[in-house]
Design a protein around this motif. Structure first.
Motif, short mmCIF file in Angstrom:
data_model
loop_
_atom_site.label_atom_id
_atom_site.label_comp_id
_atom_site.label_asym_id
_atom_site.label_seq_id
_atom_site.Cartn_x
_atom_site.Cartn_y
_atom_site.Cartn_z
N MET A 1 0.94 -1.26 -0.13
CA MET A 1 -0.07 0.12 0.12
C MET A 1 0.83 1.18 0.04
O MET A 1 1.67 1.50 0.61
N ASP A 2 0.53 2.31 -0.59
CA ASP A 2 1.16 3.62 -0.94
C ASP A 2 0.08 4.38 -1.27
O ASP A 2 -0.69 4.36 -1.87
N ASP A 3 0.42 5.71 -0.79
CA ASP A 3 -0.48 6.76 -0.91
C ASP A 3 -0.34 7.44 -2.54
O ASP A 3 -1.02 8.14 -3.03
N ASP A 4 0.93 7.16 -3.07
CA ASP A 4 1.35 7.79 -4.35
C ASP A 4 0.90 6.73 -5.42
O ASP A 4 1.50 5.48 -5.44
N SER A 5 -0.11 7.12 -6.17
CA SER A 5 -0.71 6.39 -7.17
C SER A 5 0.24 5.64 -8.12
O SER A 5 0.16 4.49 -8.55
N SER A 6 1.27 6.59 -8.43
CA SER A 6 2.39 6.26 -9.56
C SER A 6 3.25 5.28 -8.96
O SER A 6 3.43 4.07 -9.54
N ILE A 7 3.62 4.97 -7.67
CA ILE A 7 4.27 4.18 -6.85
C ILE A 7 3.51 2.91 -6.95
O ILE A 7 4.19 1.86 -7.08
N ARG A 40 -6.67 -11.58 3.57
CA ARG A 40 -5.51 -12.45 4.19
C ARG A 40 -4.38 -12.72 3.11
O ARG A 40 -4.43 -13.89 2.70
N PRO A 41 -3.61 -11.58 2.65
CA PRO A 41 -2.73 -11.92 1.82
C PRO A 41 -1.64 -12.39 2.25
O PRO A 41 -1.29 -12.58 3.26
N ASP A 42 -0.66 -13.15 1.24
CA ASP A 42 0.48 -13.89 1.73
C ASP A 42 1.68 -12.96 2.25
O ASP A 42 2.58 -13.25 2.90
N ALA A 43 1.46 -11.71 1.89
CA ALA A 43 2.69 -10.64 2.22
C ALA A 43 1.89 -9.34 1.80
O ALA A 43 1.14 -9.18 0.90
N MET A 44 2.66 -8.33 2.46
CA MET A 44 2.16 -6.97 2.24
C MET A 44 3.48 -6.13 2.16
O MET A 44 4.49 -6.28 2.85
N LEU A 45 3.42 -5.22 1.12
CA LEU A 45 4.45 -4.06 0.97
C LEU A 45 3.73 -2.71 1.74
O LEU A 45 2.41 -2.55 1.00
N LEU A 46 4.32 -2.03 2.39
CA LEU A 46 3.83 -1.03 3.26
C LEU A 46 4.67 0.17 3.30
O LEU A 46 5.59 0.11 3.79
N ASP A 47 4.16 1.38 2.73
CA ASP A 47 4.68 2.39 2.79
C ASP A 47 4.80 3.06 4.26
O ASP A 47 3.85 3.16 4.76
N VAL A 48 5.73 3.45 4.54
CA VAL A 48 6.06 4.34 5.85
C VAL A 48 5.43 5.65 6.23
O VAL A 48 4.61 5.71 6.89
N MET A 49 5.53 6.32 5.02
CA MET A 49 4.92 7.79 5.37
C MET A 49 3.63 7.82 4.57
O MET A 49 3.71 8.12 3.10
N GLY A 91 6.81 -5.03 16.21
CA GLY A 91 6.57 -6.83 15.54
C GLY A 91 7.44 -6.44 14.10
O GLY A 91 7.22 -5.57 13.52
N PRO A 92 8.37 -7.41 14.22
CA PRO A 92 9.40 -6.84 13.02
C PRO A 92 8.85 -6.99 11.64
O PRO A 92 8.32 -8.09 11.32
N PRO A 93 9.32 -6.19 10.74
CA PRO A 93 8.58 -6.43 9.59
C PRO A 93 9.83 -7.53 8.79
O PRO A 93 10.80 -7.74 9.25
N ALA A 94 9.25 -7.91 7.65
CA ALA A 94 10.07 -9.01 7.25
C ALA A 94 11.49 -8.51 6.39
O ALA A 94 12.42 -9.01 6.32
N GLY A 95 11.16 -7.14 6.29
CA GLY A 95 12.51 -6.32 5.75
C GLY A 95 12.17 -4.95 5.35
O GLY A 95 10.87 -4.48 5.46
N VAL A 96 13.14 -4.16 4.63
CA VAL A 96 12.90 -2.88 4.38
C VAL A 96 13.41 -2.88 3.06
O VAL A 96 14.70 -3.21 2.77
N ILE A 97 12.75 -2.04 2.07
CA ILE A 97 13.20 -1.86 0.69
C ILE A 97 13.16 -0.14 0.59
O ILE A 97 12.31 0.38 0.78
N ALA A 98 14.42 0.07 0.22
CA ALA A 98 14.19 1.76 -0.27
C ALA A 98 13.67 2.41 -1.25
O ALA A 98 13.45 1.49 -2.43
N LYS A 99 12.92 3.32 -1.09
CA LYS A 99 12.33 4.15 -2.48
C LYS A 99 13.30 5.06 -2.75
O LYS A 99 14.07 5.75 -2.02
N PRO A 100 13.34 5.46 -4.10
CA PRO A 100 12.84 4.69 -5.03
C PRO A 100 13.37 3.19 -5.29
O PRO A 100 14.60 3.13 -5.26
N PHE A 101 12.56 2.37 -5.75
CA PHE A 101 12.90 1.09 -5.76
C PHE A 101 13.09 0.66 -7.40
O PHE A 101 12.48 1.34 -8.31
N ASP A 102 14.10 -0.13 -7.91
CA ASP A 102 14.09 -0.67 -9.25
C ASP A 102 12.82 -1.59 -9.50
O ASP A 102 12.81 -2.70 -9.18
N PRO A 103 11.95 -1.22 -10.51
CA PRO A 103 10.99 -2.09 -10.87
C PRO A 103 11.26 -3.49 -11.53
O PRO A 103 10.60 -4.49 -11.07
#
Length: 118
Positions: A1-7, A40-49, A91-103
């Motif tokens: 989830m991300d509030d930026d529609s392009s992301i 009940r997704p298998d995983a989630m990507l979650l924007d912090v801000m 509760g620890p996330p599975a990891g962190v991915i920096a934005k901008p990311f490489d599609p």
């Protein structure tokens, strides 16, 4: 989830077209949390801000609910350094991915963080 529609669109295309995964998007922390409860997704990507319910609040809600507690969450953020200090609090996330990311490599990064084969 991300509030930026392009992301959201780029991540959606990268994960569906490159990896072949079924992807559902959400424009806010509240919408993402509600979808997690119903889908009940298998995983989630979650924007912090995000405005309203930010990503860390959404992560806290996910971890507090028995239905969503065990969903792996990968945080997306432009401020990776600051997030490292807060990772354990909700509760620890599975990891962190920096934005901008490489599609072109996003699916590989997600798979590696989750221990999934691609």
């Amino acid at each position: 989830m991300d509030d930026d529609s392009s992301i959201r669109e780029v991540a959606h295309l990268a994960l569906e077209l490159v990896a072949g995964w079924r992807v559902t998007t959400a424009a806010s922390g509240t919408e993402g949390w509600q979808r997690a409860l119903s889908d009940r997704p298998d995983a989630m990507l979650l924007d912090v801000m995000m405005p309203g319910m930010d990503g860390l609040t959404a992560l806290r809600r996910l971890r507090d609910d028995p239905v969503t507690r065990d969903i792996p969450v990968i945080l997306l953020t432009a401020k990776v350094g600051g997030i490292e200090q807060q990772k354990g609090e909700d509760g620890p996330p599975a990891g962190v991915i920096a934005k901008p990311f490489d599609p072109m490599t996003l699916a590989d990064e997600v798979a590696a963080l989750l221990g999934w084969q691609r």
